[in-house]
Every structure is written in structure tokens, then in C-alpha cells.
Write an enzyme that holds these catalytic residues in place. Structure first.
Site, PDB file in Angstrom:
ATOM      1  N   ARG A   1      -7.412  11.563   8.209  1.00 19.56           N
ATOM      2  CA  ARG A   1      -7.502  10.590   8.700  1.00 19.56           C
ATOM      3  C   ARG A   1      -7.411  10.025   9.733  1.00 19.56           C
ATOM      4  O   ARG A   1      -7.967   9.201  11.112  1.00 19.56           O
ATOM      5  CB  ARG A   1      -6.274   8.892   7.867  1.00 19.56           C
ATOM      6  CG  ARG A   1      -6.633   9.776   7.002  1.00 19.56           C
ATOM      7  CD  ARG A   1      -5.947   8.660   5.908  1.00 19.56           C
ATOM      8  NE  ARG A   1      -4.432   9.713   6.155  1.00 19.56           N
ATOM      9  CZ  ARG A   1      -3.694   8.797   5.988  1.00 19.56           C
ATOM     10  NH1 ARG A   1      -3.143   7.310   5.647  1.00 19.56           N
ATOM     11  NH2 ARG A   1      -2.253  10.106   5.237  1.00 19.56           N
TER      12      ARG A   1
ATOM     13  N   ASN B   1      -6.619   6.960   2.429  1.00 20.77           N
ATOM     14  CA  ASN B   1      -7.326   8.829   0.980  1.00 20.77           C
ATOM     15  C   ASN B   1      -6.989   7.318   0.340  1.00 20.77           C
ATOM     16  O   ASN B   1      -6.866   6.549  -0.183  1.00 20.77           O
ATOM     17  CB  ASN B   1      -5.111   9.054   1.331  1.00 20.77           C
ATOM     18  CG  ASN B   1      -5.411   9.768   2.416  1.00 20.77           C
ATOM     19  OD1 ASN B   1      -6.131  11.241   2.817  1.00 20.77           O
ATOM     20  ND2 ASN B   1      -4.678  10.512   2.680  1.00 20.77           N
TER      21      ASN B   1
END
EC number: 3.6.1.7
Length: 90
Positions: free
Chosen positions: A18, A36
Site C-alpha cells: 500500500r 487491503n
């Protein structure tokens, strides 16, 4: 401006995916989010020009060195929501 949804599968959680996605999207100048998913994948919504999206797609196909990308699914985003600066959602 194009709006695309990406779902990235592989070893993409717990490896900084990320953060590196945020960094790359910010460098390219995209708006959107990365987060996520419960199934171990990473969801990305990106908004930008065709050339920005193309560059981002190319990067997503391999991701950062710490990750292993098995596949990337891509779809057009038909929602009307506009996004500000690219951000990481938790």
C-alpha cells in the site's frame, strides 16, 4: 479523466504494497485510494489521464520488490465519487 478499479493478488499484504502504491500513484499524479481486502488482495481505485493510468498499470503488474504480484484485475469505475489526493485506507 479515467477512473479505474484494480485488485492485485499475490503476496501483497504485509510487504509495504500500500505504501509503495501510494508513493507511485503520487509520483504519477493520480487521485484515489488503496486498501487491503480481507481475502489478502489489495484494492485500488485510481483517477487520472490515460497515460497516467497506463504508467500505473505497468507498475502494478510487478509492484515493489518486496511483493509478488500473481495477477491484476482491472475494471472501469462507474461511480460518481471524485477523489482527492491519493490516500491509503486502513
Amino acid at each position: 479523466m479515467l477512473k479505474k478499479q484494480f485488485v492485485v493478488y499475490g503476496i501483497v499484504q504485509g510487504v509495504g504494497f500500500r505504501y509503495f502504491t501510494w508513493k507511485k500513484a503520487t509520483e504519477i499524479g493520480l487521485n484515489g485510494i488503496v486498501k487491503n481486502q480481507r481475502d489478502g488482495s489489495v484494492y485500488i481505485l485510481a483517477e487520472g489521464s490515460a497515460s497516467q493510468i497506463d504508467s500505473f498499470r505497468d507498475w502494478l503488474s510487478h509492484g515493489p520488490p518486496s511483493a509478488r504480484v500473481d495477477r491484476v484485475e482491472e475494471n472501469d469505475y462507474s461511480g460518481t465519487h471524485s477523489f482527492g489526493l491519493f490516500s491509503v485506507e486502513h
